[in-house]
Design an enzyme around this catalytic site. Structure first.
Site, PDB file in Angstrom:
ATOM      1  N   ALA A  90       0.834  -1.202   0.000  1.00  0.00           N
ATOM      2  CA  ALA A  90       0.000   0.000   0.000  1.00  0.00           C
ATOM      3  C   ALA A  90       0.872   1.257   0.000  1.00  0.00           C
ATOM      4  O   ALA A  90       2.037   1.226   0.416  1.00  0.00           O
ATOM      5  CB  ALA A  90      -0.905  -0.006   1.235  1.00  0.00           C
TER       6      ALA A  90
ATOM      7  N   SER B 209       3.712   2.496   2.814  1.00  0.00           N
ATOM      8  CA  SER B 209       4.089   1.322   3.601  1.00  0.00           C
ATOM      9  C   SER B 209       5.602   1.170   3.726  1.00  0.00           C
ATOM     10  O   SER B 209       6.068   0.303   4.462  1.00  0.00           O
ATOM     11  CB  SER B 209       3.487   0.049   2.992  1.00  0.00           C
ATOM     12  OG  SER B 209       3.932  -0.148   1.670  1.00  0.00           O
TER      13      SER B 209
ATOM     14  N   LYS C  78       7.790   1.151   0.817  1.00  0.00           N
ATOM     15  CA  LYS C  78       8.350   0.512  -0.378  1.00  0.00           C
ATOM     16  C   LYS C  78       9.454   1.343  -1.012  1.00  0.00           C
ATOM     17  O   LYS C  78      10.516   0.807  -1.361  1.00  0.00           O
ATOM     18  CB  LYS C  78       7.263   0.266  -1.432  1.00  0.00           C
ATOM     19  CG  LYS C  78       6.110  -0.570  -0.986  1.00  0.00           C
ATOM     20  CD  LYS C  78       5.054  -0.708  -2.076  1.00  0.00           C
ATOM     21  CE  LYS C  78       4.596   0.578  -2.717  1.00  0.00           C
ATOM     22  NZ  LYS C  78       3.803   1.469  -1.856  1.00  0.00           N
ATOM     23  N   SER C  79       9.225   2.624  -1.198  1.00  0.00           N
ATOM     24  CA  SER C  79      10.211   3.477  -1.878  1.00  0.00           C
ATOM     25  C   SER C  79      11.501   3.593  -1.073  1.00  0.00           C
ATOM     26  O   SER C  79      12.602   3.540  -1.634  1.00  0.00           O
ATOM     27  CB  SER C  79       9.640   4.878  -2.128  1.00  0.00           C
ATOM     28  OG  SER C  79       8.517   4.804  -2.964  1.00  0.00           O
TER      29      SER C  79
ATOM     30  N   ASP D  45       6.270   5.627  -8.800  1.00  0.00           N
ATOM     31  CA  ASP D  45       6.511   7.070  -8.831  1.00  0.00           C
ATOM     32  C   ASP D  45       7.396   7.457 -10.009  1.00  0.00           C
ATOM     33  O   ASP D  45       7.135   8.458 -10.683  1.00  0.00           O
ATOM     34  CB  ASP D  45       7.136   7.544  -7.517  1.00  0.00           C
ATOM     35  CG  ASP D  45       6.171   7.437  -6.349  1.00  0.00           C
ATOM     36  OD1 ASP D  45       4.941   7.411  -6.575  1.00  0.00           O
ATOM     37  OD2 ASP D  45       6.641   7.378  -5.198  1.00  0.00           O
TER      38      ASP D  45
END
Length: 188
Positions: free
Chosen positions: A11, A14, A16-17, A37
């Site tokens: 999500a 969360s 991730k990046s 992104d």
């Protein structure tokens, strides 16, 4: 020799990046960070939110484009890997659209033979909301959990078979990268 492909699915907010950047910094290889992104940054406004379209069938007019965008996205990813680059992608794939569509079907087709590793990224909703409220990026901050945010929590992991799941609400990015490095085949 093709590069490795690591897909972090979870999500928004969360972690991730941040984890993708930690992979670039701490897992040996030549990692290209090719996520939602980065990809959506290339799109014109008429195609946004692109592959970041929220679950719930909110934009049926854009859904046919989302299928084509995922095809192009995974095709580019395959191109990087076939050129020997390692690729890490932070995504929020789900199949909760107005019309039946699952990005994993496109992933399997476009990345056939490249053996991508799919990792589930979890994070408690309270931490996601704290991150969202600290940096709203155009969203209204405040108490409560907006319905679209709650939908992401379930939809993004529904029906997925992961090689590993990481709770990035309770795990530092460097520790997450170390765990991922432990399941990755060695780069050539």
């Amino acid at each position: 020799m093709p590069g490795r492909i690591l897909i972090l699915n979870g999500a928004p907010r969360s972690g991730k990046s941040t984890l993708a950047r930690a992979v670039q910094a701490h897992v040996p290889g030549r990692w290209i960070n090719w996520g939602v992104d980065a990809f959506n940054g290339t799109l014109p406004p008429a195609l946004l939110p692109g592959i970041g379209l929220r679950p719930g069938g909110e934009r049926p007019d854009l859904e046919p484009e989302v299928r084509r965008l995922y095809t192009g996205f995974f095709s580019a990813m395959a191109g990087f890997a076939r050129q020997g680059f390692d690729v890490v992608a932070d995504l929020g794939m789900h199949s909760v659209y107005a019309a039946p569509f699952d990005p994993l079907d496109v992933l399997r087709q476009e990345l056939n033979g490249l053996n991508p590793i799919l990792v589930g990224i979890d994070c408690p909703i309270e931490i996601i909301m704290a991150r969202r409220n600290a940096d709203p990026r155009g969203y209204v901050a405040g108490p409560g959990i907006p319905a679209p945010v709650a939908r992401w929590q379930e939809a993004v992991h529904e029906g997925k078979d992961y090689a590993l799941r990481l709770d990035m609400g309770n795990l530092a990015p460097e520790a997450g990268a170390a765990r991922l490095g432990g399941i990755m085949p060695q780069s050539m």
